[in-house]
Write a protein that holds these residues in place. Structure first.
Motif, PDB file in Angstrom:
ATOM      1  N   ASP A 266     -12.284   2.969  -4.990  1.00 44.18           N
ATOM      2  CA  ASP A 266     -11.946   2.420  -3.678  1.00 44.18           C
ATOM      3  C   ASP A 266     -10.665   1.597  -3.737  1.00 44.18           C
ATOM      4  N   GLY A 267      -9.987   1.638  -4.885  1.00 45.99           N
ATOM      5  CA  GLY A 267      -8.719   0.939  -5.020  1.00 45.99           C
ATOM      6  C   GLY A 267      -8.834  -0.534  -5.340  1.00 45.99           C
ATOM      7  N   THR A 268     -10.043  -0.993  -5.658  1.00 46.18           N
ATOM      8  CA  THR A 268     -10.224  -2.426  -5.924  1.00 46.18           C
ATOM      9  C   THR A 268     -10.329  -2.731  -7.415  1.00 46.18           C
ATOM     10  N   GLY A 269     -10.153  -1.735  -8.275  1.00 48.39           N
ATOM     11  CA  GLY A 269     -10.280  -1.969  -9.708  1.00 48.39           C
ATOM     12  C   GLY A 269      -9.069  -2.674 -10.296  1.00 48.39           C
ATOM     13  N   ASP A 270      -9.208  -3.044 -11.565  1.00 51.07           N
ATOM     14  CA  ASP A 270      -8.157  -3.767 -12.273  1.00 51.07           C
ATOM     15  C   ASP A 270      -7.440  -2.814 -13.236  1.00 51.07           C
TER      16      ASP A 270
ATOM     17  N   ASP B 268       0.815  -1.209   0.000  1.00 54.91           N
ATOM     18  CA  ASP B 268       0.000   0.000   0.000  1.00 54.91           C
ATOM     19  C   ASP B 268       0.854   1.268   0.000  1.00 54.91           C
TER      20      ASP B 268
ATOM     21  N   PRO C 250      -9.103   2.690 -11.779  1.00 59.70           N
ATOM     22  CA  PRO C 250      -8.892   1.463 -11.002  1.00 59.70           C
ATOM     23  C   PRO C 250      -7.811   1.575  -9.949  1.00 59.70           C
TER      24      PRO C 250
ATOM     25  N   SER D 296      -5.598   3.731  -7.099  1.00 58.01           N
ATOM     26  CA  SER D 296      -5.702   4.895  -6.215  1.00 58.01           C
ATOM     27  C   SER D 296      -4.572   5.881  -6.475  1.00 58.01           C
TER      28      SER D 296
ATOM     29  N   ASP E 274     -13.119   1.141 -16.333  1.00 53.04           N
ATOM     30  CA  ASP E 274     -13.312   0.905 -14.909  1.00 53.04           C
ATOM     31  C   ASP E 274     -14.490   1.743 -14.393  1.00 53.04           C
TER      32      ASP E 274
END
Length: 320
Positions: free
Chosen positions: A287-291, A119, A260, A262, A298
């Protein structure tokens, strides 16, 4: 008979990735230079990025390299080798095969080193590797790049860059066209940039924006000409791609659209313009969960509206 001058020891830094990866690695490369000021610093990066890599003032030589492939190294083992590619082990092996006296990598099986934190911002991650591994300070804001000696194709332009490496990070072309039209209506010299493969995209954006063919510079600039144009730009608007990092490197006002990924991981630094306001404005609804390698737009990037971008541009241009 004259005395022979001993050759300087060598440091090899591995970073054969994309444009954004190269530019986010610049502060760490500068920190390596500070740690070994008497070494010949060789940067191993892709052949396509060699012209831009030569603009990093800490680099003495560029070695063309391919991602995770053995380096074409014929000299004696370097005194120091640094893996700025990844957390290993595949990239660790590439530098380890040079048999350096000292090897700096993130910790992995068989390789001691600093701990990798998933992170952590990309710039700070590599700065920390060098700082902890070589015992020198590393400034994450040392992102500046030398301006190319080539003349820019145009100065003072509003650069609109609609492309990105993967569809998941490409904001819809019709929205980029609406932004380009807004900038043109406000009196700005709008130019649409991109690589050779992005010529159809850039042309479609320009046509939908009501711009003439001269506005399309995609496929018509070398990497150095593109860098020179960004360095002389009035403003840059683009997605999460290499051009955003060029705007950072040359401290040009920019509006960057994230989806996608952050911006806490890859976004520009919180630099202020002369008025104290942000020089680089980031728009993000994720939310930082994309590909980041996704084959479709996205959802977080899709939430960014034309009005948001034009308002951000208007506010930025009014300030700077």
């Amino acid at each position: 008979m004259g005395l022979s001058v001993p050759k300087a020891p060598t440091a090899v830094v591995l970073r054969p990735l994309g444009l954004g990866d190269l530019l986010t690695g610049v502060p760490a490369i500068r920190a390596v230079r500070a740690a070994v000021p008497d070494h010949r610093l060789v940067l191993a990066t892709t052949a396509a990025l060699e012209p831009l890599a030569a603009l990093i003032d800490a680099v003495d030589e560029v070695l063309p390299a391919r991602e995770l492939a053995p380096l074409d190294w014929s000299g004696p083992p370097p005194e120091l080798a640094v893996d700025l590619h990844g957390k290993g082990p595949a990239s660790h092996v590439v530098v380890d095969r040079l048999h350096p006296d000292r090897l700096l990598t993130f910790a992995g099986p068989g390789y001691p080193g600093p701990t990798w934190y998933p992170d952590e911002h990309e710039v700070r991650r590599w700065c920390r590797l060098v700082s902890e591994g070589l015992g020198v300070p590393a400034d994450p804001d040392a992102l500046d790049l030398d301006v190319p000696a080539v003349p820019p194709p145009v100065t003072g332009a509003a650069v609109v860059h609609p492309g990105a490496a993967f569809p998941g990070r490409r904001w819809p072309p019709e929205r980029f066209a609406a932004v380009a039209r807004h900038l043109a209506d406000a009196g700005h010299d709008v130019r649409i940039t991109g690589g050779t493969a992005e010529v159809p995209l850039a042309a479609a954006v320009a046509e939908a924006a009501g711009l003439g063919p001269d506005a399309v510079l995609a496929g018509r600039t070398s990497s150095l000409e593109l860098a020179a144009m960004v360095a002389a730009a009035r403003v840059v608007v683009c997605g999460d791609t290499g051009v955003a990092h060029l705007a950072t490197a040359y401290r040009r006002p920019s509006v960057v659209l994230f989806g996608p990924v952050s911006p806490a991981l890859w976004g520009p630094p919180p630099r202020a313009g002369r008025d104290g306001g942000a020089l680089h404005v980031v728009l993000w609804h994720g939310d930082g969960t994309g590909d980041p390698w996704g084959t479709e737009l996205d959802p977080a990037l899709a939430k960014v509206t034309v009005d948001e971008v034009t308002e951000a541009l208007d506010g930025l241009l009014a300030r700077v």
